[in-house]
Design an enzyme around this catalytic site. Structure first.
Site, mmCIF file in Angstrom:
data_model
loop_
_atom_site.group_PDB
_atom_site.id
_atom_site.type_symbol
_atom_site.label_atom_id
_atom_site.label_comp_id
_atom_site.label_asym_id
_atom_site.label_seq_id
_atom_site.Cartn_x
_atom_site.Cartn_y
_atom_site.Cartn_z
ATOM 1 N N TYR A 68 0.795 -1.080 0.119
ATOM 2 C CA TYR A 68 0.089 0.056 -0.022
ATOM 3 C C TYR A 68 0.734 1.290 0.100
ATOM 4 O O TYR A 68 0.424 2.266 -0.376
ATOM 5 C CB TYR A 68 -0.987 -0.139 1.191
ATOM 6 C CG TYR A 68 -2.213 -0.602 0.812
ATOM 7 C CD1 TYR A 68 -2.345 -2.026 0.687
ATOM 8 C CD2 TYR A 68 -3.518 -0.105 1.167
ATOM 9 C CE1 TYR A 68 -3.586 -2.711 0.159
ATOM 10 C CE2 TYR A 68 -4.663 -0.551 0.893
ATOM 11 C CZ TYR A 68 -4.612 -1.838 0.627
ATOM 12 O OH TYR A 68 -6.000 -2.452 0.325
ATOM 13 N N LYS A 115 3.238 -15.327 1.912
ATOM 14 C CA LYS A 115 3.347 -16.326 0.963
ATOM 15 C C LYS A 115 4.906 -16.453 0.980
ATOM 16 O O LYS A 115 5.494 -16.275 0.019
ATOM 17 C CB LYS A 115 2.875 -15.617 -0.330
ATOM 18 C CG LYS A 115 1.439 -15.702 -0.506
ATOM 19 C CD LYS A 115 0.837 -17.122 -1.109
ATOM 20 C CE LYS A 115 1.406 -17.531 -2.714
ATOM 21 N NZ LYS A 115 0.812 -18.671 -2.997
ATOM 22 N N ASP A 136 -2.975 -17.830 0.566
ATOM 23 C CA ASP A 136 -4.102 -18.803 -0.473
ATOM 24 C C ASP A 136 -4.785 -19.961 0.230
ATOM 25 O O ASP A 136 -5.824 -20.075 0.300
ATOM 26 C CB ASP A 136 -3.388 -19.378 -1.690
ATOM 27 C CG ASP A 136 -2.264 -20.008 -1.473
ATOM 28 O OD1 ASP A 136 -1.664 -19.970 -0.540
ATOM 29 O OD2 ASP A 136 -1.945 -20.617 -2.646
ATOM 30 N N ASP A 171 -6.338 -7.166 3.672
ATOM 31 C CA ASP A 171 -7.477 -6.413 3.075
ATOM 32 C C ASP A 171 -8.456 -7.302 2.388
ATOM 33 O O ASP A 171 -9.717 -7.239 2.603
ATOM 34 C CB ASP A 171 -7.075 -5.456 1.971
ATOM 35 C CG ASP A 171 -8.051 -4.866 1.291
ATOM 36 O OD1 ASP A 171 -9.046 -4.547 1.818
ATOM 37 O OD2 ASP A 171 -7.986 -4.846 -0.050
ATOM 38 N N ASP A 199 -12.360 -9.013 3.812
ATOM 39 C CA ASP A 199 -13.634 -9.209 3.294
ATOM 40 C C ASP A 199 -14.244 -10.630 3.213
ATOM 41 O O ASP A 199 -15.287 -10.823 3.281
ATOM 42 C CB ASP A 199 -13.342 -8.568 1.751
ATOM 43 C CG ASP A 199 -13.838 -7.216 1.424
ATOM 44 O OD1 ASP A 199 -13.402 -6.374 2.512
ATOM 45 O OD2 ASP A 199 -14.016 -6.686 0.492
HETATM 46 C C1 IPM Z 1 -10.544 -1.308 3.577
HETATM 47 C C2 IPM Z 1 -10.886 -0.873 2.105
HETATM 48 C C3 IPM Z 1 -9.533 0.232 2.043
HETATM 49 C C4 IPM Z 1 -8.333 -0.509 1.722
HETATM 50 C C5 IPM Z 1 -9.882 1.030 0.479
HETATM 51 C C6 IPM Z 1 -11.069 1.997 0.639
HETATM 52 C C7 IPM Z 1 -8.680 2.097 0.451
HETATM 53 O O1 IPM Z 1 -10.742 -1.706 1.173
HETATM 54 O O2 IPM Z 1 -10.644 -0.510 4.575
HETATM 55 O O3 IPM Z 1 -10.447 -2.733 3.634
HETATM 56 O O4 IPM Z 1 -8.070 -1.079 0.629
HETATM 57 O O5 IPM Z 1 -7.660 -0.591 2.788
HETATM 58 MG MG MG Z 2 -11.044 -3.729 2.045
#
Ligand code: IPM
Ligand code: MG
Length: 370
Positions: free
Chosen positions: A143, A194, A227, A251, A255
């Site tokens: 990042y 990884k 993975d 990240d 999710d």
């Molecule tokens: C998160 C989001 C952010 C990230 C974006 C909005 C920059 O996806 O907080 O998970 O990638 O960190």
């Molecule tokens: Mg995210």
């Protein structure tokens, strides 16, 4: 009299302002009923800030964030800003906050509320009772790594590149947070990278292993490839207690973990800096979900992740365990009573709007503390 606490509220874009509105009401309720003495300051971030000031985060708001006792953040981004200059994309406002406040530890808990065990796309027995914590490194890795950019090769073709880079202290401090958390939970850490492919992954594993040996050998430690971790999260998520991983893998995996709980609309997060001499940490609290521009402004958004982010703030920044428990219990009871926003609606449940969900949780907080 103790000094009032300063909370900076940054609702952002899309559904951010709607879900934040429900939390603003909650804070008012806490001030009235629990004497929490929070002073709220509001500011623009993301696309909203870009529209007003031509930048996704002004220096003034950055300074306010540094001075605040805690920051509550909604969400940023949306197709409206697809053509904004790269440096001013809405997401950059959030990334600047994380970087300059040095919020290196991002705690993303995934817990399944009993009432929602069958709202998940996975079988209820796979997710019921799930309680795991992803500790995502938040201020380094790909990042922020340099070099990054696009350039032209001698043969006239172009290329794009980013750099995954971690220093020893960056790995140590986030791994420490994970080990400390595990000690208060089920005492198990999965360190995810990884190492089979990436040099920085081999290094990550080496540093975590050494730290574990030196200071945390009482904690059960496992190493796992990213993975495989993604696969294990949907195969048997209850094998995990604490997962610690890099910015990018965190990240993605968070999710995935979020969906185990039925909806992204349920998951809060805390981003913490290092404690200062007085033991206070800089901190920002935000839902894991994004700005969901497709449903913005229609009262469809689930305010629970934002509410639980506020509960995390009470818990981690202000040590207000009773108040944090109150919010979490109220959310649990309201879900058990069958109210659902559109994202988690189920058969026989009552579908409600953002604000009706907010009303119900507030009312339940009143009942619980009567
Ligand atoms: C998160 C989001 C952010 C990230 C974006 C909005 C920059 O996806 O907080 O998970 O990638 O960190
Ligand atoms: Mg995210």
């Amino acid at each position: 009299m103790t000094k009032n606490r300063k909370i900076l509220m940054l609702p952002g874009d899309g559904i951010g302002p709607e879900v934040m509105h429900e939390v603003a009401r909650m804070i008012e309720w806490m001030n009235d009923r629990r004497g929490t003495a929070f002073d709220i300051q509001e500011g623009l971030v993301g696309g909203a800030a870009y529209d007003e000031h031509g930048t996704s985060l002004t220096d003034e708001i950055m300074a306010d964030a540094m001075a605040a006792d805690a920051v509550l953040f909604g969400s940023v981004g949306g197709p409206k800003w697809d053509n904004a200059p790269r440096e001013e994309r809405p997401e950059n406002g959030l990334l600047r906050l994380r970087k300059e406040m040095d919020l290196f530890a991002n705690l993303r808990p995934a817990t399944v509320f009993d009432a929602l065990a069958d709202a998940s796309t996975l079988k209820p027995e796979v997710v019921s009772g799930l309680d795991l914590m992803i500790v995502r490194e938040l201020t380094a890795g790909v990042y922020f790594g340099a070099p990054r950019g696009t350039d032209m090769l001698p043969d006239g073709t172009r290329r794009g590149f980013d750099t995954e880079v971690y220093t020893e202290p960056e790995i140590q401090r986030v791994a420490s947070v994970a080990f400390e958390l595990a000690r208060k939970r089920s005492n198990k850490v999965h360190s995810v990278e990884k190492a089979n492919v990436m040099e920085s992954g081999v290094f990550w594993r080496e540093i975590v292993t050494a730290l574990h040996k030196a200071e945390y050998s009482d904690v059960e430690l496992h190493h796992m490839y990213a993975d495989n971790c993604a696969m294990q999260l949907v195969r048997n998520p209850k094998q995990f207690d604490v997962i610690v991983t890099s910015n990018l893998f965190g990240d993605i995996l968070s999710d995935c973990a979020a969906m185990l709980t039925g909806s992204l609309g349920m998951l809060p997060s805390a981003s913490l800096g290092a404690p200062n001499a007085e033991g206070q940490r800089k901190a920002l609290y935000e839902p894991v979900h994004g700005s969901a521009p497709d449903i913005a402004g229609q009262r469809l958004a689930n305010p629970v992740a934002m509410m639980l982010s506020y509960a995390m703030m009470l818990r981690y920044s202000f040590d207000m365990k009773t108040e944090a428990d109150l919010i979490e219990q109220a959310v649990k009871n309201v879900l058990a009573s069958g109210l659902r926003t559109a994202d988690i609606v189920q058969e026989k449940a009552t579908r409600v709007s953002t604000d009706v969900m907010g009303d119900a949780v507030l009312r339940e907080m009143g009942t619980l503390s009567a």
